[in-house]
Design an enzyme around this catalytic site. Structure first.
Site, mmCIF file in Angstrom:
data_model
loop_
_atom_site.group_PDB
_atom_site.id
_atom_site.type_symbol
_atom_site.label_atom_id
_atom_site.label_comp_id
_atom_site.label_asym_id
_atom_site.label_seq_id
_atom_site.Cartn_x
_atom_site.Cartn_y
_atom_site.Cartn_z
ATOM 1 C CG ASP A 74 78.133 97.702 40.037
ATOM 2 O OD1 ASP A 74 77.725 97.316 38.918
ATOM 3 O OD2 ASP A 74 78.708 96.951 40.843
ATOM 4 C CE1 TYR A 95 78.718 91.961 44.149
ATOM 5 C CE2 TYR A 95 77.625 94.028 43.638
ATOM 6 C CZ TYR A 95 78.683 93.156 43.461
ATOM 7 O OH TYR A 95 79.706 93.485 42.592
ATOM 8 C CE LYS A 124 79.079 93.809 38.992
ATOM 9 N NZ LYS A 124 78.321 94.569 39.988
#
Length: 339
Positions: free
Chosen positions: A56, A61, A86
């Site tokens: 993931d 990030y 995401k």
């Protein structure tokens, strides 16, 4: 190197199967502490070598850094890996002097712009594919929508974007076969109950709210997942450090009540000769809605430590003792027979 055999579980009603242990790639992007790029890539490769099949990442990030690093590895080793990223944040290039780095030590030179609209979701998805250097991902999560991130008033227009267009975009991607599963990735379960009102979802990545330390999401959220056929990936199984000997809970200094509960949990674990992190890592999977636990190691060595905890045999009596002492919420499924 021979990969170990992990149990796999199905995601919702989809055909996707994931190993019950996955790799979360936020820490690899250098949150609070820098992680060299070679070390980050080596960690992803090591996870694949060890047999983990779920990875993931997210645009947030390292402000694109994590997706780039994950893509560097998966471009050569995509087969058999279930990959999620995401949507909800677009990355805007800015001069470094104007950048809001947040907690990222060495992010790429972007600022994040929240956009949960139809166009925003579609653009975010396309941008992620370019950063990854891949032509597909399997799961897309709506990232960090909710009052916890945006405040009650600030979240209202963003939720409206998701309600009036963003959810439609996700359904188009999934129903058209571009992706295989949709969900939300958040730190608060309450917004996931709101999401159920929008329609059907396959999987939720919930960080920190169904752990050995905290089962606040047990009812109504986890019970609703069972009824609606949605799976849960448990992120933050160590509650951002407090369950592995750290002093941090929910990304901040742990309050005294939390420290006291951790000490009580640790005392029971010590009684049975089980390291607290081993119990914390294995606990969430005993709930029938949970398909995966997603820790975030920073190095191959940290991942090996997690695998050692994963292999610890936890006696059934440990769980029943925790329940008897009131250290688990009423109604929590009691783990039994886990390796």
């Amino acid at each position: 190197m021979t990969a170990r055999k992990f149990e796999t579980r199905r995601i919702g009603k989809t055909a996707l199967e994931v190993t019950t242990l996955g790799l979360g790639c936020a820490s690899l992007a250098g949150i609070f502490t820098g992680v060299p790029a070679d070390q980050a890539r080596a960690t992803v490769g090591h996870a694949l070598d060890k047999g983990l099949t779920y990875v993931d990442t997210a645009p947030q990030y390292g402000l694109g850094r994590s997706e780039h690093l994950v893509g560097d590895v998966l471009r050569e080793r995509r087969a058999g890996v279930v990959l999620s990223t995401k949507v909800g944040r677009l990355l805007k290039p800015v001069p470094v002097a104007e950048q809001d780095k947040g907690a990222w030590v060495d992010p790429l030179p972007f600022n994040q712009v929240y956009d949960y609209s139809y166009d925003g979701i579609m653009r975010s998805f396309d941008d992620s594919l370019q950063r990854l250097g891949l032509n597909a991902v399997d799961i897309v999560y709506v990232h960090d929508i909710g009052a916890g991130t945006h405040g009650v008033e600030g979240n209202k227009p963003l939720w409206k974007q998701l309600e009036t267009g963003g959810y439609k975009a996700l359904r188009e991607l999934r129903d058209g076969g571009v992706i295989k599963a949709i969900g939300l990735g958040v730190n608060e379960w309450e917004v996931l109950m709101d999401a159920f009102a929008l329609g059907d979802w396959d999987v939720f990545l919930l960080a920190g709210r169904y752990t050995l330390l905290e089962q606040t999401s047990l009812d109504p959220f986890m019970t609703t997942c069972i009824k609606r056929g949605a799976s849960v990936v448990v992120g933050g199984p160590f509650n951002s450090g407090i369950l592995v000997g750290g002093a941090t809970f929910n990304y901040a200094k742990a309050p005294e009540a939390i420290v006291a509960k951790v000490q009580a949990l640790e005392a029971v674990c010590r009684e049975f000769g089980v390291p607290l992190p081993a119990a914390a890592l294995q606990f969430p999977l005993t709930h029938p809605a949970v398909c995966n636990v997603l820790p975030g190691p920073r190095s191959p060595a940290e991942l090996d430590g997690i695998l050692d905890w994963w292999d610890v045999k936890v006696p059934d009596e440990l769980w029943t003792t925790l329940a008897a002492k009131g250290l688990l919420a009423p109604g929590t499924p009691i783990p039994s027979g886990m390796a």
